[in-house]
Design an enzyme around this catalytic site. Structure first.
Site, short mmCIF file in Angstrom:
data_model
loop_
_atom_site.label_atom_id
_atom_site.label_comp_id
_atom_site.label_asym_id
_atom_site.label_seq_id
_atom_site.Cartn_x
_atom_site.Cartn_y
_atom_site.Cartn_z
N TYR A 1 47.94 46.03 40.76
CA TYR A 1 48.62 44.89 41.39
C TYR A 1 50.05 44.72 40.88
O TYR A 1 50.75 43.81 41.32
CB TYR A 1 47.82 43.60 41.18
CG TYR A 1 46.54 43.57 41.98
CD1 TYR A 1 45.73 44.69 42.08
CD2 TYR A 1 46.14 42.42 42.63
CE1 TYR A 1 44.56 44.67 42.80
CE2 TYR A 1 44.96 42.39 43.36
CZ TYR A 1 44.17 43.52 43.43
OH TYR A 1 43.00 43.49 44.14
N LYS B 1 36.39 50.79 33.91
CA LYS B 1 36.08 52.13 34.41
C LYS B 1 36.66 53.14 33.41
O LYS B 1 37.32 54.11 33.79
CB LYS B 1 36.67 52.29 35.82
CG LYS B 1 36.11 53.46 36.60
CD LYS B 1 34.67 53.28 37.01
CE LYS B 1 34.14 54.57 37.62
NZ LYS B 1 32.69 54.58 37.77
N ASP C 1 31.12 49.61 37.67
CA ASP C 1 30.25 49.79 38.83
C ASP C 1 28.83 49.31 38.49
O ASP C 1 28.16 48.67 39.31
CB ASP C 1 30.26 51.22 39.38
CG ASP C 1 30.38 52.29 38.31
OD1 ASP C 1 30.79 51.95 37.19
OD2 ASP C 1 30.08 53.46 38.58
N ASP D 1 39.25 41.19 40.86
CA ASP D 1 39.41 40.68 42.22
C ASP D 1 38.12 40.94 43.01
O ASP D 1 37.57 40.04 43.68
CB ASP D 1 40.59 41.41 42.88
CG ASP D 1 41.09 40.69 44.12
OD1 ASP D 1 40.60 39.60 44.42
OD2 ASP D 1 41.98 41.24 44.80
#
Ligand code: NAP
Length: 489
Positions: free
Chosen positions: A134, A181, A214, A238
């Protein structure tokens, strides 16, 4: 979350926003005024109406000036129209005032039936708010290949991790999970994980654990009640926070705060939901919840508690329900205005089935203003990745580059395409695009690459190929500051 800021003012910048924004904001403002808080509202604008005036940032100077003065904003959602401004005015506002922490709490609400009712969901997503993808640094690398830089800083990680632990302490929460991640993006997402593990030691009273993002999404659907605070990077946060809002009834119920050291911006998680704009049907709870968070931030703990209790009573009794809860066409849905009136009439009452959480003052961490957060003892440049736009296939490009590098201090180690080694050929099956990362390393493994040598090699390559960007391969204190390609030995 209660964070009485020294610079907090009783004047609040009020941005009605786009789409359903003005209806939600009007609801929250009426309730706050009815609770007798006595805030002064400075109404300013941002978003679609501003883009249409030809202001490309979507945030006019008088809005910026107001926020600098008041340091506190209650805002409705802002739409990002295609064809006016290029950037989201929301993200711009968050970034202009370095509101680095986006706090998104969800709690099972009385009277709001979901498949999870009775499980006691009560968690907060603490999302890093100004870095990551972002940062919005995007380039077309070739006419057909786009790139977005995922920028994560040690300083940004430290701020968000400390904020998550401080929030846990201020709300009496027991654990903080860090969702990353890092198994794939070892340097960027890994930086948050490493910073988290280091800083967690300073908060022995709070249980800390890491979860791959995940799996975090999977666990949130399967067993959401195991989470208390989740700290994560911007894009992960988000997505996860839209998921968590669905667990407690949907976006109509999910509030948020954007916190920085100087300014705080309070807004719903949801957007401008244009299809409902002006219909007086939407659920204002998310913006009301954001306003409650704002009151706590301003130190108005009693008013926050009264309004939250009135909201809980209204939901608990279920005499009025908005269309997102009972169906817009069910004939049972109330208007936004009537729902607001009910909350106002319930001010002073206590809910029977839900206890308000007790909040202590939130200490928003202030880390050093020094732009440099890590100072290695040694650094050594061992080569460079030179990115080329080329229509050649690897078996032609590789030998051509080796020839060009002959006699220089650098040699071609490998070429990758979208991160996977394609030269030297390992017999793999890769559908290449015209964007190659060509990794050159020093022939003398003990030396350090000089800029002049790199520029000389670039000059040679430029005579026959189109280079698009260059990344130096640097070791900091002997640790590689770069990762290998898939398949690279
Ligand atoms: P959205 O505005 O959040 O709406 C998505 C859906 O969520 C709605 O269609 C509706 O679901 C439900 N919803 C959202 N708010 C609700 C409320 N208060 N009451 C009841 N239901 C509600 O997402 P979007 O359609 O993707 O985005 C629209 C615009 O908002 C875009 O321009 C986007 O850039 C912007 N946006 C702004 C912000 C912000 O200002 N912070 C955040 C996100 C998006 P149903 O259709 O199922 O009824």
């Amino acid at each position: 979350m209660a964070a009485t800021q020294e610079n907090a003012s009783r004047t609040v910048t009020l941005i009605p926003g786009d789409g359903i924004g003005p209806e939600c904001i009007e609801s929250a403002r009426r309730i706050i005024d009815a609770a007798g808080v006595g805030l002064t509202w400075e109404v300013r604008h941002a978003g679609e109406s501003v883009f249409k005036q030809g202001i490309p940032s979507g945030v006019p100077q008088d809005t910026i000036d107001s926020i600098r003065r008041t340091r506190c904003v209650l805002k409705g959602p802002l739409g990002t129209p295609v064809g006016y401004g290029e950037k989201s005015a929301n993200v711009t506002l968050r970034k202009l005032f370095e509101t680095f922490g986006n706090i998104r709490p969800v709690r099972e609400l009385p009277g709001v039936k979901t498949p999870y009712s009775g499980r006691g969901i009560d968690l907060v997503v603490v999302r890093e708010n100004v870095e990551d993808l972002y940062a919005g640094i995007e380039h077309m690398q070739t006419p057909g290949v786009a790139q977005c830089l995922k920028l994560i800083s040690r300083k940004g990680c430290e701020k968000i991790v400390r904020l998550a632990f401080e929030l846990a302490r201020s709300e009496g929460r027991k654990s903080v999970a860090c969702a990353t991640k890092s198994n794939i993006m070892k340097l960027t997402e890994g930086l948050l994980k490493r910073t988290f593990e280091e800083i967690a030691k300073e908060y022995p009273d709070i249980q800390s654990w890491h979860v791959i993002v995940d799996n975090c999404a999977h666990q949130l659907v399967k067993k959401p009640e195991q989470f208390d605070v989740i700290v994560t990077t911007n894009m992960n946060g988000d997505i996860l926070s839209d998921l968590t809002s669905a667990l407690i009834g949907g976006l109509g119920f999910a509030p948020s705060a954007n916190l920085g050291n100087e300014v705080a911006i309070f807004e719903a998680v949801h957007g401008s939901a244009p299809k409902y704009a002006g219909k007086n049907v939407i659920n204002p709870t998310a913006v009301i919840g954001s306003a409650i968070m704002m009151l706590r931030y301003l130190g108005e703990l009693e008013a926050a508690r009264r309004i939250e209790n009135a909201l809980f009573v209204t939901l608990e009794e279920g005499k009025v329900k908005t269309g997102d809860v009972v169906g817009y066409d069910s004939g049972l849905a109330t208007t936004t205005t009537a729902f607001t009136d009910a909350i106002i009439s319930n001010l002073g009452r206590e809910p029977k089935t839900i206890a308000p959480r007790s909040y202590k003052q939130l200490n928003i961490p202030r880390v050093s203003a020094d732009p440099v957060s890590v100072r290695p003892q040694q650094r050594r440049v061992i080569g460079a990745d030179i990115f080329l736009e080329s229509g050649l296939l690897p078996d032609k490009l590789g030998p051509a580059l080796e020839t060009l590098a002959e006699g220089s201090s650098l040699k071609l180690k490998m070429i990758s395409n979208r991160g996977t080694q394609v030269y030297p050929d390992k017999g793999t099956l890769i559908d290449c695009v015209d964007h190659y990362r060509c990794r050159f390393v020093l022939r003398d493994a003990a030396a350090s690459l000089q800029d002049a040598d790199l520029l000389a090699l670039l000059g040679r390559l430029a005579s026959e190929h189109r280079w698009v960007h260059v990344e130096k391969l640097v070791e900091f204190d002997g640790q590689p500051g770069y990762t290998k390609a898939q398949g690279e030995d």
